[in-house]
Design a protein around this motif. Sequence first.
Motif, PDB file in Angstrom:
ATOM      1  N   THR A 167       0.860  -1.185   0.000  1.00 18.03           N
ATOM      2  CA  THR A 167       0.000   0.000   0.000  1.00 18.03           C
ATOM      3  C   THR A 167       0.898   1.238   0.000  1.00 18.03           C
ATOM      4  O   THR A 167       2.125   1.132   0.166  1.00 18.03           O
ATOM      5  CB  THR A 167      -0.945   0.064   1.221  1.00 18.03           C
ATOM      6  N   THR A 181       1.578   3.521   2.012  1.00 19.12           N
ATOM      7  CA  THR A 181       2.390   3.866   3.180  1.00 19.12           C
ATOM      8  C   THR A 181       3.743   3.152   3.158  1.00 19.12           C
ATOM      9  O   THR A 181       4.577   3.411   4.032  1.00 19.12           O
ATOM     10  CB  THR A 181       1.652   3.566   4.494  1.00 19.12           C
ATOM     11  N   ILE A 212       4.967   8.947   3.969  1.00 22.58           N
ATOM     12  CA  ILE A 212       3.527   8.988   3.683  1.00 22.58           C
ATOM     13  C   ILE A 212       2.744   8.345   4.821  1.00 22.58           C
ATOM     14  O   ILE A 212       3.018   7.209   5.219  1.00 22.58           O
ATOM     15  CB  ILE A 212       3.202   8.240   2.367  1.00 22.58           C
ATOM     16  N   LYS A 213       1.770   9.097   5.351  1.00 22.67           N
ATOM     17  CA  LYS A 213       0.796   8.554   6.293  1.00 22.67           C
ATOM     18  C   LYS A 213      -0.585   8.645   5.655  1.00 22.67           C
ATOM     19  O   LYS A 213      -0.857   9.578   4.889  1.00 22.67           O
ATOM     20  CB  LYS A 213       0.775   9.365   7.593  1.00 22.67           C
ATOM     21  N   VAL A 214      -1.438   7.693   5.993  1.00 25.62           N
ATOM     22  CA  VAL A 214      -2.802   7.722   5.468  1.00 25.62           C
ATOM     23  C   VAL A 214      -3.782   7.496   6.613  1.00 25.62           C
ATOM     24  O   VAL A 214      -3.539   6.661   7.496  1.00 25.62           O
ATOM     25  CB  VAL A 214      -3.013   6.645   4.375  1.00 25.62           C
ATOM     26  N   HIS A 262      -8.225   7.310   7.341  1.00 23.00           N
ATOM     27  CA  HIS A 262      -9.589   7.339   6.800  1.00 23.00           C
ATOM     28  C   HIS A 262     -10.554   7.776   7.886  1.00 23.00           C
ATOM     29  O   HIS A 262     -10.341   7.495   9.070  1.00 23.00           O
ATOM     30  CB  HIS A 262     -10.048   5.933   6.375  1.00 23.00           C
ATOM     31  N   THR A 273     -10.565  10.373   2.978  1.00 24.79           N
ATOM     32  CA  THR A 273      -9.225   9.822   3.128  1.00 24.79           C
ATOM     33  C   THR A 273      -8.216  10.969   3.097  1.00 24.79           C
ATOM     34  O   THR A 273      -8.305  11.843   2.222  1.00 24.79           O
ATOM     35  CB  THR A 273      -8.918   8.821   1.997  1.00 24.79           C
ATOM     36  N   ILE A 318      -4.120  11.870   2.971  1.00 25.40           N
ATOM     37  CA  ILE A 318      -2.721  11.476   2.813  1.00 25.40           C
ATOM     38  C   ILE A 318      -1.921  12.595   3.488  1.00 25.40           C
ATOM     39  O   ILE A 318      -1.955  13.752   3.043  1.00 25.40           O
ATOM     40  CB  ILE A 318      -2.333  11.328   1.333  1.00 25.40           C
ATOM     41  N   ALA A 354      -4.446   9.182  10.854  1.00 28.74           N
ATOM     42  CA  ALA A 354      -3.397   8.894   9.873  1.00 28.74           C
ATOM     43  C   ALA A 354      -2.192   8.219  10.528  1.00 28.74           C
ATOM     44  O   ALA A 354      -1.774   8.595  11.623  1.00 28.74           O
ATOM     45  CB  ALA A 354      -2.957  10.181   9.183  1.00 28.74           C
ATOM     46  N   VAL A 408      -2.373   0.539   4.631  1.00 33.63           N
ATOM     47  CA  VAL A 408      -3.610   1.300   4.437  1.00 33.63           C
ATOM     48  C   VAL A 408      -4.804   0.350   4.389  1.00 33.63           C
ATOM     49  O   VAL A 408      -4.823  -0.571   3.568  1.00 33.63           O
ATOM     50  CB  VAL A 408      -3.545   2.104   3.121  1.00 33.63           C
ATOM     51  N   SER A 424      -5.121   0.423  -3.010  1.00 32.84           N
ATOM     52  CA  SER A 424      -3.783   0.970  -2.890  1.00 32.84           C
ATOM     53  C   SER A 424      -2.776  -0.086  -3.326  1.00 32.84           C
ATOM     54  O   SER A 424      -3.075  -1.289  -3.313  1.00 32.84           O
ATOM     55  CB  SER A 424      -3.522   1.413  -1.444  1.00 32.84           C
ATOM     56  N   ILE A 458      -2.826   5.339  -4.365  1.00 30.84           N
ATOM     57  CA  ILE A 458      -4.087   5.115  -3.664  1.00 30.84           C
ATOM     58  C   ILE A 458      -5.190   5.703  -4.526  1.00 30.84           C
ATOM     59  O   ILE A 458      -4.983   6.740  -5.180  1.00 30.84           O
ATOM     60  CB  ILE A 458      -4.052   5.734  -2.246  1.00 30.84           C
TER      61      ILE A 458
END
Lengths: 407, 352
Positions: free
Chosen positions: A72, A74, A79-81, A83, A96, A98, A202, A207, A224, A238
């Motif tokens: 995915t 991340t 990168i952090k995700v 939801h 969502t 990012i 996040a 993800v 993703s 994503i």
Amino acid sequence: LSDRADFRIYAFAPASPHPTRRGTLMTAMIHSSSPLRRLVVALGLALVPLVPGRSAAQGAGITVVGTGPSNTITDVPGIKVGHYTRFGDGYRTGTTVILTEKGATGGYSQQGGAPGSKETDELKPGGLQTGVHAVVLSGGSAYGLDAASGVMRWLEERGFGYPVAGGVVPIVPAAILMDLGRGGRFNARPDADFGYQAANAASTAPVPTGRVGAGMGAGWGLGSASVKLSNGYTVGAIVGLNPGGSPVDPKSCLPYGNFLEIGKEFNLTAPSEAECSAAAAPRRTALAYSGYDAFNTTIALVATDAPLDEVEAERMAMISNSGLARSIRPVHNLGDGDLVFSLATTPATHSLTNADLSAIYNAAADALGRAVVHAILESKQVGTSRVNYCDQYPSACKLRNTKPVAR
Amino acid sequence: MRRLVEVLALLCVAARPLAAQQGRFGLTAVDGLKVGQVTLSERPTGCTVILAEAGAVAGVDVRGGAPGTRETDLLDPVNMVQKVHAIVLAGGSAYGLAAAQGTMQYLEEHGIGFDVGVGVVPIVPAAILFDLTVGGKPGIRPTADCGYQAAARATTGPVAEGSVGAGAGATVGKMGGPTHAMRGGVGTASITMPNGIVVAALVAVNAVGDVIDPATGRVVAGVRTDDGRFADARTLLRGGAFAPARPPAAGVQNTTIGVVATNAKLDKAQATKVAQMAHDGYARAISPVHTPNDGDTVFSLATGTSDVPVDVGIIGALAAEAMADAIVRAVRQATGLPGIPAVRDLPATPAR
């Protein structure tokens, strides 16, 4: 002499901090024409098997090592995700985020006919370089752009943003997809709080995909994917998948993007003729190019830890739209607001070669196409949503890992 | 040459009474538009909403290097949606984009928007200007409520100018930093042609550069010397006052945002052309303009209430004229804040 100087620049220019720059050297050699160059090319080719860690010596020399650990987005460092998903009480939608709270280099490419977006002009190259502190993908049509206000609040509370006298201004581009009313109530849609909650959630964890965040109300959910390249960089994608067209090929009933598979990440087999023909009628309608409605839009983001500048980031987004073209038909319709953002989490050093860039761009396009397939496979049926692909075509999924897909 | 300028100036002046005869001057001289403004006087900052309840064909052109915008991709002529229902201009930097949310809410409550069958989605592009450092309370900025209230107050009446709405916290002449700046503001102007075509502009002027009167070439409001005279940014630039190691001290506290509108019938591509040409009004009345620290943006609206055939080039040229006029009016009607004088606060020296 100038010929040789040119060659030296290619061959001996300082390499970027990443270890495997040799693909670049190979490219320079392969394009050589002088006898001296050809000699060096031959030597270079002869040496290739001696270079440790090099998996293949073809083309530009930059190859796919495999998917990242979680497959995915991340997997991309930086990168952090998060939801935020709401279902019930008239809701079936979500947001969502990012998160690149310390600032990333951003770009975008907007190719669908009905976009809803915010702060995209700020991403165009040539202006003030503010960095991007988060990107929002949300349901809720244009109303859902409000989610970005909540992400700005979350970032401001923590002091993240472009510094100005007396505070910060977080730069939070956003794009929306059209899912209004899919939970039963037209005005049950993402607001600023959705964005705030998504930012709060996040993390760098794998993800969650399927019926989450911006994928909750989307036609085909959220997917993703990631890929690790032999030049040391990671690329991820994503997508909130809500196209007017279809990501499933009506002839084979396999996803169009199936051919992009790395390893056995999809692990599909051709579905039986019985299952495929049973589902044929509605799909033929979809292929008639007449299925216009306003309830569309695929929104996506591709990211890399390569040190891209804003022009390169824009090109990555542009080329990544091809990933949608390969995995969705028809795509970029008038009723689709298809928009792809791009983020580079490492400050630009201008150390990348064209071979590096080409590899990264194309890996991003392919990762986005693969993310589309993951959305199809990992989105369960929720409320009035579409039936899960594997429930519709069990014979296609018989080899798939029996571990639960929802992570 | 001077004679030519005089003739042109006379023509400009002559165009005004036509609109005045109808008692309408400024953006609301265009049939189909309403303007509402909210000023948050505790800082100050605010927002300005232009309502086109029946929908207006729209375009946009973003020229500055630090824009803060919303729904501008939708305005690309290749994209589907043809009409917008409001344009929001706001202070508050990127935070101020939230004002558009309130305008959407107002429009939805009134059933106005792009019809998606089960409801409406109001199309509300927006642009912001940076004024957070003015007034010492950066936490006060336009919210959704500002956009809602401004929409609710919108009328076809005369548009308030000066230190109101989106221009309430605006400043100009910042090449020497905020301590040498002057007040910007909101201005509006319109040109009514004998055939009934109206071309109008509304602008919130917050430029890093000086405001220049195109009729005279002189500074109207701009960077001041320590003893309060106009330094003239053009002179400073040519004299080498700024270098990469010593850039203008203005930071990002800039951006001029505006709307030009006509009652003519235009399509989206033509509206885009008009927005582009309206930037020539910026270029004539602001110097320097469109810098990397300005988010300069112009929206265009065509309400199409007139059936008179038009040439888009003429509409664009008139839009540039109206825009330059509106920019000069904005600073002339602004009111000062402590440490930031307005034009009206300066001693009347005809030599300027």
